[in-house]
Scaffold this active site. Sequence first.
Site, PDB file in Angstrom:
ATOM      1  N   CYS A   2       0.785  -1.297  -0.106  1.00 30.84           N
ATOM      2  CA  CYS A   2      -0.056   0.047   0.038  1.00 30.84           C
ATOM      3  C   CYS A   2       0.863   1.138   0.007  1.00 30.84           C
ATOM      4  O   CYS A   2       1.988   1.418   0.554  1.00 30.84           O
ATOM      5  CB  CYS A   2      -0.875  -0.133   1.279  1.00 30.84           C
ATOM      6  N   ARG A  27       5.850  -0.548  -5.731  1.00 32.77           N
ATOM      7  CA  ARG A  27       5.834  -1.222  -4.479  1.00 32.77           C
ATOM      8  C   ARG A  27       4.790  -2.450  -4.499  1.00 32.77           C
ATOM      9  O   ARG A  27       4.776  -3.427  -3.495  1.00 32.77           O
ATOM     10  CB  ARG A  27       5.185  -0.308  -3.485  1.00 32.77           C
ATOM     11  N   TRP A  74      -2.735  -2.930  -1.462  1.00 31.46           N
ATOM     12  CA  TRP A  74      -2.322  -4.296  -1.736  1.00 31.46           C
ATOM     13  C   TRP A  74      -3.198  -5.172  -0.479  1.00 31.46           C
ATOM     14  O   TRP A  74      -2.920  -4.840   0.701  1.00 31.46           O
ATOM     15  CB  TRP A  74      -0.891  -4.527  -1.214  1.00 31.46           C
ATOM     16  N   ASN A  98      -2.030   2.336   5.308  1.00 29.94           N
ATOM     17  CA  ASN A  98      -1.664   1.353   5.046  1.00 29.94           C
ATOM     18  C   ASN A  98      -1.403   0.371   6.256  1.00 29.94           C
ATOM     19  O   ASN A  98      -1.379   1.132   7.509  1.00 29.94           O
ATOM     20  CB  ASN A  98       0.028   1.678   4.929  1.00 29.94           C
ATOM     21  N   GLY A  99      -1.199  -0.866   6.445  1.00 28.69           N
ATOM     22  CA  GLY A  99      -0.957  -1.456   7.602  1.00 28.69           C
ATOM     23  C   GLY A  99      -2.368  -2.344   7.937  1.00 28.69           C
ATOM     24  O   GLY A  99      -3.308  -2.673   7.037  1.00 28.69           O
ATOM     25  N   GLU A 478      18.245 -18.242  -4.028  1.00 30.17           N
ATOM     26  CA  GLU A 478      17.973 -17.188  -4.502  1.00 30.17           C
ATOM     27  C   GLU A 478      17.519 -17.426  -5.959  1.00 30.17           C
ATOM     28  O   GLU A 478      16.640 -16.598  -6.629  1.00 30.17           O
ATOM     29  CB  GLU A 478      19.102 -16.081  -4.458  1.00 30.17           C
ATOM     30  N   LYS A 482      13.801 -16.418  -7.621  1.00 28.47           N
ATOM     31  CA  LYS A 482      13.426 -15.607  -8.759  1.00 28.47           C
ATOM     32  C   LYS A 482      12.498 -16.095  -9.749  1.00 28.47           C
ATOM     33  O   LYS A 482      11.675 -15.541 -10.123  1.00 28.47           O
ATOM     34  CB  LYS A 482      15.022 -15.025  -9.488  1.00 28.47           C
ATOM     35  N   GLU A 485       9.148 -16.076  -8.136  1.00 25.76           N
ATOM     36  CA  GLU A 485       8.535 -14.529  -8.180  1.00 25.76           C
ATOM     37  C   GLU A 485       7.896 -14.173  -9.576  1.00 25.76           C
ATOM     38  O   GLU A 485       7.022 -13.578  -9.621  1.00 25.76           O
ATOM     39  CB  GLU A 485       9.455 -13.535  -7.839  1.00 25.76           C
ATOM     40  N   HIS A 501      17.956 -37.076   0.818  1.00 20.28           N
ATOM     41  CA  HIS A 501      17.144 -37.150   2.108  1.00 20.28           C
ATOM     42  C   HIS A 501      15.711 -36.719   1.681  1.00 20.28           C
ATOM     43  O   HIS A 501      14.820 -36.341   2.463  1.00 20.28           O
ATOM     44  CB  HIS A 501      17.742 -36.516   3.247  1.00 20.28           C
ATOM     45  N   LYS A 601       6.814  -4.646  -3.536  1.00 14.95           N
ATOM     46  CA  LYS A 601       8.264  -4.486  -3.356  1.00 14.95           C
ATOM     47  C   LYS A 601       8.582  -4.151  -1.920  1.00 14.95           C
ATOM     48  O   LYS A 601       9.703  -4.434  -1.466  1.00 14.95           O
ATOM     49  CB  LYS A 601       8.323  -3.126  -4.232  1.00 14.95           C
TER      50      LYS A 601
HETATM   51  C1  G6P Z   1       9.856  -8.226  -0.747  1.00 16.19           C
HETATM   52  C2  G6P Z   1      10.243  -8.063  -2.233  1.00 16.19           C
HETATM   53  C3  G6P Z   1      11.672  -8.868  -2.377  1.00 16.19           C
HETATM   54  C4  G6P Z   1      12.548  -8.399  -1.061  1.00 16.19           C
HETATM   55  C5  G6P Z   1      12.049  -8.313   0.306  1.00 16.19           C
HETATM   56  C6  G6P Z   1      12.703  -7.825   1.386  1.00 16.19           C
HETATM   57  O1  G6P Z   1       9.407  -9.498  -0.699  1.00 16.19           O
HETATM   58  O2  G6P Z   1       9.426  -8.349  -3.285  1.00 16.19           O
HETATM   59  O3  G6P Z   1      12.201  -8.603  -3.466  1.00 16.19           O
HETATM   60  O4  G6P Z   1      13.779  -9.138  -1.092  1.00 16.19           O
HETATM   61  O5  G6P Z   1      10.600  -7.775   0.053  1.00 16.19           O
HETATM   62  O6  G6P Z   1      12.723  -6.469   1.016  1.00 16.19           O
HETATM   63  P1  G6P Z   1      13.700  -5.493   1.546  1.00 16.19           P
HETATM   64  O7  G6P Z   1      13.487  -3.906   1.071  1.00 16.19           O
HETATM   65  O8  G6P Z   1      13.634  -5.501   3.112  1.00 16.19           O
HETATM   66  O9  G6P Z   1      15.183  -5.900   0.936  1.00 16.19           O
END
Ligand code: G6P
Length: 606
Positions: A2, A27, A74, A98-99, A478, A482, A485, A501, A601
């Site tokens: 948000c 965001r 959001w 927001n929140g 990671e 990716k 996501e 395992h 974001k």
């Molecule tokens: C969200 C984003 C990720 C990010 C994570 C932590 O999930 O989509 O890409 O790694 O937040 O965000 P930060 O701003 O704390 O690195």
Amino acid sequence: MCGIVGITSNNDVTARILGSLKKLEYRGYDSAGIATLSDGNINEVKCEGRVESLEKNISRTNLQGTIGIGHVRWATHGKPSTLNAHPHSSEVVSVVHNGIIENSTILKKLLEKKGYRFKSQTDTEVIAHLVTDYLKKDNLKNTIVKVLKKLHGSFALGIIFKDQPDLIVGARRGSPLAVGYGPDENYLGSDSYALKAMTNKISYLNDGEFCIIKKDLVEFFDSNAKKINKKILNLSKNDQSIDKGDYKYFMSKEVDEQPITIKNCVNEYIDKFNKQINIYNFPWKIRDISSVVLIGCGTAYHACLIAKYWFEEHTSLDVTVDVASEFRYRKIKFKKDSLYIFVSQSGETADTYAALDICKKNKMKTCSIVNVVESSIARDSQLVLPIHCGPEIGVASTKAFLGQMLVLYLLCLKISFDKKIISKKKYSEKIKYLLSLSNLTKKTLKVDSKIQKLCKVFANAKGCMFLGRGYSFPIALEGALKLKELAYIHAEGYPAGEMKHGPLALIEEGMPVVVLAPRDDHYKKIVSNMQEVISRGAKVLLITNKSKNEIQSENIWETIEVENISEDLLPFLITIPLQKLAYYSALEKGYDIDKPRNLAKSVTVE
Ligand code: G6P
């Protein structure tokens, strides 16, 4: 997640609220809306989907006003829909939020008993009715104090009032909120980025505070309505790389920017002349630190996992890594000689911020590694180490990941050197490698064309695995993250030695498996693990570094070779093909790469 914007001015505010909402799009959100005051009425336009659709709706309604609030939502309480989009208005007030209001169900029941009718499924609507209810008996300031005391949870609020044609209330508990100052107008924003097009003069609210914004006056109050003074900060006007240039998506631009990211960061921290790492204003004596605790979420957490290997290899420190959402609720035994390091691109992630807050309350040593230096996490840490990446807009973090790893690596080497663990010779060698990293990253980006050809297989896969050992294990996590996501493909990152395992049962004919096998100490072991998946039908994409020695394995589907550098810096280079793989697989499937479904974001709720 948000985002909030508010403007009070002498001129029409609609277009500028829309402009700021566009800035907040990065965001991640699912609906948007604006409310303005004109001719003594609250006018609302909202819609599910993008700000672009909101803009079209607004052009049809001719929404106007010299004061207004806007929001990108959001969804948390109630599905994404026009009805649930903010602002939420009663007869007399309109609210953006927001929140999460944790006691909204109880409050809603009480308000319903009093005759208030709810239109949405959101927790936010209770705020609009609660404010309306208190305003019947009290003045505006007392109303705000009482309402804020009634609300449980974390939030940032923006409120306008039908009978106050020049007044916005902002309030913060847990979620960030900024106030901007302009010529004969003032602003409210969930971050300074939303306001950057209008001003670089900003103040931030702290938890529990609220503010009253008029076009020629801003006043701040603590939770008991006692007036407080705030510093006005002058933010840098530098808005570099905020447009996509020739790129189709921010993400591909940000991936390609990584050599610059590394160069900027290296320039900031390495004194090339004296060949040493500089971390200025380090507030503690190095001998008072005997362990580090690394905390982050998502991609930032993966950067912490890699740093554990570095700290263990190059220092004598004990290292613990924790996901912020777990750390904040565990019964932690705080240690005075620990350094608590918070890694966050945005500096606003709610869980990471809460973890920092706990450490602060326990009087621990706190350091943050952030991209946004004006963020809440940066402002509340004793030591701030910026990653110097420039704005990262794509929801999936890429260049910030490399920046986070780099700063963690520099900090590790600096501690090692100051504690006299690493030899001078080795330290100089490492600095030499660091100075070549940007160039090698640039060369590695050329894997592009090869990856493009492979992504069809990934795009059509039911699922896939990423395997690694040592430094490459967190990179495998990671890589899998990716792909999940961006391309919405079920992907698992696994330490290759764990396959037997359980996960080996998942391998079936044609399943793509990415094996990260740089020629390091783990190379021989992981080649054996690779054989095990190949013999069970996996299509292996091997990612390794260039070498004269042939790969001792048969039936590898494809191999990608990255440039050579010292083993401990290879994680930087092997990350790149994985970012590209996720990008091209998502492109192949036609997804919105910068705004993946359901994701945000900046995750400002827990
Ligand atoms: C969200 C984003 C990720 C990010 C994570 C932590 O999930 O989509 O890409 O790694 O937040 O965000 P930060 O701003 O704390 O690195």
